[in-house]
Scaffold this motif. Sequence first.
Motif, PDB file in Angstrom:
ATOM      1  N   LEU A  32       0.835  -1.208   0.000  1.00  5.72           N
ATOM      2  CA  LEU A  32       0.000   0.000   0.000  1.00  5.72           C
ATOM      3  C   LEU A  32       0.867   1.255   0.000  1.00  5.72           C
ATOM      4  O   LEU A  32       0.580   2.229  -0.712  1.00  5.72           O
ATOM      5  CB  LEU A  32      -0.914   0.012   1.230  1.00  5.72           C
ATOM      6  CG  LEU A  32      -2.273  -0.662   1.137  1.00  5.72           C
ATOM      7  CD1 LEU A  32      -3.014  -0.527   2.452  1.00  5.72           C
ATOM      8  CD2 LEU A  32      -3.111  -0.069   0.009  1.00  5.72           C
ATOM      9  N   GLY A  33       1.914   1.216   0.822  1.00  2.00           N
ATOM     10  CA  GLY A  33       2.818   2.357   0.872  1.00  2.00           C
ATOM     11  C   GLY A  33       3.549   2.560  -0.437  1.00  2.00           C
ATOM     12  O   GLY A  33       3.733   3.700  -0.895  1.00  2.00           O
ATOM     13  N   TRP A  34       3.973   1.469  -1.060  1.00  2.00           N
ATOM     14  CA  TRP A  34       4.675   1.534  -2.344  1.00  2.00           C
ATOM     15  C   TRP A  34       3.769   2.146  -3.414  1.00  2.00           C
ATOM     16  O   TRP A  34       4.169   3.062  -4.130  1.00  2.00           O
ATOM     17  CB  TRP A  34       5.121   0.136  -2.742  1.00  2.00           C
ATOM     18  CG  TRP A  34       5.852   0.061  -4.054  1.00  2.00           C
ATOM     19  CD1 TRP A  34       5.309   0.133  -5.307  1.00  2.00           C
ATOM     20  CD2 TRP A  34       7.264  -0.078  -4.244  1.00  2.00           C
ATOM     21  NE1 TRP A  34       6.274   0.024  -6.262  1.00  2.00           N
ATOM     22  CE2 TRP A  34       7.495  -0.107  -5.640  1.00  2.00           C
ATOM     23  CE3 TRP A  34       8.346  -0.207  -3.391  1.00  2.00           C
ATOM     24  CZ2 TRP A  34       8.766  -0.250  -6.184  1.00  2.00           C
ATOM     25  CZ3 TRP A  34       9.617  -0.350  -3.928  1.00  2.00           C
ATOM     26  CH2 TRP A  34       9.818  -0.368  -5.309  1.00  2.00           C
ATOM     27  N   VAL A  35       2.543   1.622  -3.507  1.00  2.00           N
ATOM     28  CA  VAL A  35       1.602   2.099  -4.515  1.00  2.00           C
ATOM     29  C   VAL A  35       1.202   3.549  -4.244  1.00  2.00           C
ATOM     30  O   VAL A  35       1.116   4.370  -5.171  1.00  2.00           O
ATOM     31  CB  VAL A  35       0.355   1.190  -4.558  1.00  2.00           C
ATOM     32  CG1 VAL A  35      -0.718   1.786  -5.466  1.00  2.00           C
ATOM     33  CG2 VAL A  35       0.735  -0.207  -5.036  1.00  2.00           C
ATOM     34  N   GLN A  41       4.003   5.798  -5.246  1.00  2.00           N
ATOM     35  CA  GLN A  41       4.178   5.831  -6.699  1.00  2.00           C
ATOM     36  C   GLN A  41       3.097   6.654  -7.388  1.00  2.00           C
ATOM     37  O   GLN A  41       3.359   7.346  -8.378  1.00  2.00           O
ATOM     38  CB  GLN A  41       4.196   4.406  -7.245  1.00  2.00           C
ATOM     39  CG  GLN A  41       4.695   4.285  -8.666  1.00  2.00           C
ATOM     40  CD  GLN A  41       4.888   2.835  -9.057  1.00  2.00           C
ATOM     41  OE1 GLN A  41       4.021   1.998  -8.852  1.00  2.00           O
ATOM     42  NE2 GLN A  41       6.051   2.511  -9.622  1.00  2.00           N
ATOM     43  N   THR A  42       1.890   6.612  -6.860  1.00  2.00           N
ATOM     44  CA  THR A  42       0.773   7.287  -7.529  1.00  2.00           C
ATOM     45  C   THR A  42       0.589   8.733  -7.080  1.00  2.00           C
ATOM     46  O   THR A  42       0.102   9.563  -7.856  1.00  2.00           O
ATOM     47  CB  THR A  42      -0.544   6.523  -7.281  1.00  2.00           C
ATOM     48  OG1 THR A  42      -0.749   6.379  -5.871  1.00  2.00           O
ATOM     49  CG2 THR A  42      -0.493   5.162  -7.932  1.00  2.00           C
ATOM     50  N   TRP A  62       5.731  10.055   4.569  1.00  2.00           N
ATOM     51  CA  TRP A  62       4.766  10.078   5.661  1.00  2.00           C
ATOM     52  C   TRP A  62       3.373  10.460   5.162  1.00  2.00           C
ATOM     53  O   TRP A  62       2.360   9.954   5.659  1.00  2.00           O
ATOM     54  CB  TRP A  62       5.221  11.042   6.761  1.00  2.00           C
ATOM     55  CG  TRP A  62       5.503  12.439   6.287  1.00  2.00           C
ATOM     56  CD1 TRP A  62       6.676  12.934   5.822  1.00  2.00           C
ATOM     57  CD2 TRP A  62       4.562  13.506   6.227  1.00  2.00           C
ATOM     58  NE1 TRP A  62       6.549  14.255   5.467  1.00  2.00           N
ATOM     59  CE2 TRP A  62       5.260  14.636   5.716  1.00  2.00           C
ATOM     60  CE3 TRP A  62       3.216  13.647   6.582  1.00  2.00           C
ATOM     61  CZ2 TRP A  62       4.633  15.867   5.532  1.00  2.00           C
ATOM     62  CZ3 TRP A  62       2.610  14.867   6.393  1.00  2.00           C
ATOM     63  CH2 TRP A  62       3.312  15.954   5.878  1.00  2.00           C
ATOM     64  N   ALA A  63       3.309  11.336   4.152  1.00  2.00           N
ATOM     65  CA  ALA A  63       2.010  11.693   3.575  1.00  2.00           C
ATOM     66  C   ALA A  63       1.444  10.526   2.770  1.00  2.00           C
ATOM     67  O   ALA A  63       0.242  10.249   2.807  1.00  2.00           O
ATOM     68  CB  ALA A  63       2.160  12.932   2.697  1.00  2.00           C
ATOM     69  N   SER A  64       2.319   9.829   2.040  1.00  2.00           N
ATOM     70  CA  SER A  64       1.884   8.639   1.295  1.00  2.00           C
ATOM     71  C   SER A  64       1.384   7.567   2.252  1.00  2.00           C
ATOM     72  O   SER A  64       0.429   6.846   1.949  1.00  2.00           O
ATOM     73  CB  SER A  64       3.045   8.096   0.462  1.00  2.00           C
ATOM     74  OG  SER A  64       3.448   9.019  -0.526  1.00  2.00           O
ATOM     75  N   ALA A  65       2.039   7.477   3.426  1.00  2.73           N
ATOM     76  CA  ALA A  65       1.606   6.502   4.423  1.00  2.73           C
ATOM     77  C   ALA A  65       0.201   6.814   4.917  1.00  2.73           C
ATOM     78  O   ALA A  65      -0.618   5.907   5.110  1.00  2.73           O
ATOM     79  CB  ALA A  65       2.585   6.473   5.592  1.00  2.73           C
ATOM     80  N   LEU A  66      -0.107   8.083   5.112  1.00  2.00           N
ATOM     81  CA  LEU A  66      -1.450   8.474   5.554  1.00  2.00           C
ATOM     82  C   LEU A  66      -2.494   8.125   4.496  1.00  2.00           C
ATOM     83  O   LEU A  66      -3.597   7.674   4.820  1.00  2.00           O
ATOM     84  CB  LEU A  66      -1.481   9.970   5.864  1.00  2.00           C
ATOM     85  CG  LEU A  66      -0.665  10.426   7.077  1.00  2.00           C
ATOM     86  CD1 LEU A  66      -0.737  11.942   7.221  1.00  2.00           C
ATOM     87  CD2 LEU A  66      -1.180   9.757   8.347  1.00  2.00           C
ATOM     88  N   VAL A  67      -2.134   8.335   3.222  1.00  7.84           N
ATOM     89  CA  VAL A  67      -3.036   7.949   2.136  1.00  7.84           C
ATOM     90  C   VAL A  67      -3.247   6.442   2.150  1.00  7.84           C
ATOM     91  O   VAL A  67      -4.367   5.943   1.999  1.00  7.84           O
ATOM     92  CB  VAL A  67      -2.475   8.397   0.778  1.00  7.84           C
ATOM     93  CG1 VAL A  67      -3.329   7.839  -0.369  1.00  7.84           C
ATOM     94  CG2 VAL A  67      -2.406   9.915   0.689  1.00  7.84           C
ATOM     95  N   GLY A  68      -2.150   5.705   2.361  1.00  6.92           N
ATOM     96  CA  GLY A  68      -2.245   4.250   2.428  1.00  6.92           C
ATOM     97  C   GLY A  68      -3.099   3.778   3.584  1.00  6.92           C
ATOM     98  O   GLY A  68      -3.870   2.818   3.451  1.00  6.92           O
TER      99      GLY A  68
END
Length: 213
Positions: free
Chosen positions: A168-171, A174-175, A181-187
């Motif tokens: 989830l963090g990878w995707v 990437q997107t 840390w912001a991508s992690a919150l989205v994940g």
Amino acid sequence: MTAMTALAAASAETGPADLLDRLGAWFHPLTALLVALDAPVPPVPSEILVIGSGSLALAGRVSLWASVLAAWLGCWAGDIGLYALFRHGLARRLDRWAWGRWVHRGIRSLLVKAGPATGLAGLFVLRFVSGGRTASMAAAGIAGIRWPVFLWLSGLGSLTWSVYMVGLGWVSGQTTGLPWWASALVGVALGTLAGMIIAGIVAWRRRSGKGAA
């Protein structure tokens, strides 16, 4: 310096963007520890580090395989610990302390909400639902599922969960192109949504008599 001390120092002295630099080699051990603690104490925010490690791996700042391994070992260890507590009746000893009674009440509450599933649904599927991991491990211990069966299902479920969460963090990274840390919150948001969908499916199967008890 311990992992928890490193985390406290990192949180006090820097923002999320510099957290990895402050933690250094403690990042993966701390992730494993928090994931393990997440079994008896669901509010522990382990997901943010697991999903964040996927975004960090995308940026080449941590190893992808080490991220999955840390999450897997932490998840499996937490499962085993909580299962053992309830299988051997040790959970009653928690009632000797105020914090233990709080943890015990929380687990019992989750167990009531999640239902008595102790088979494949309980040990594999429900870990993707908020609170489901805690309730299913406790239920497995109370039901006395044999150790070999438990270890196999828990190990496989833990590995699948780890790959899914790091992925989830990878995707997300990437997107969105956001900081880790912001991508992690989205994940986390996406994972929560997926968990709600899974919970709905499990509830529907139980009502229709198709779920494993």
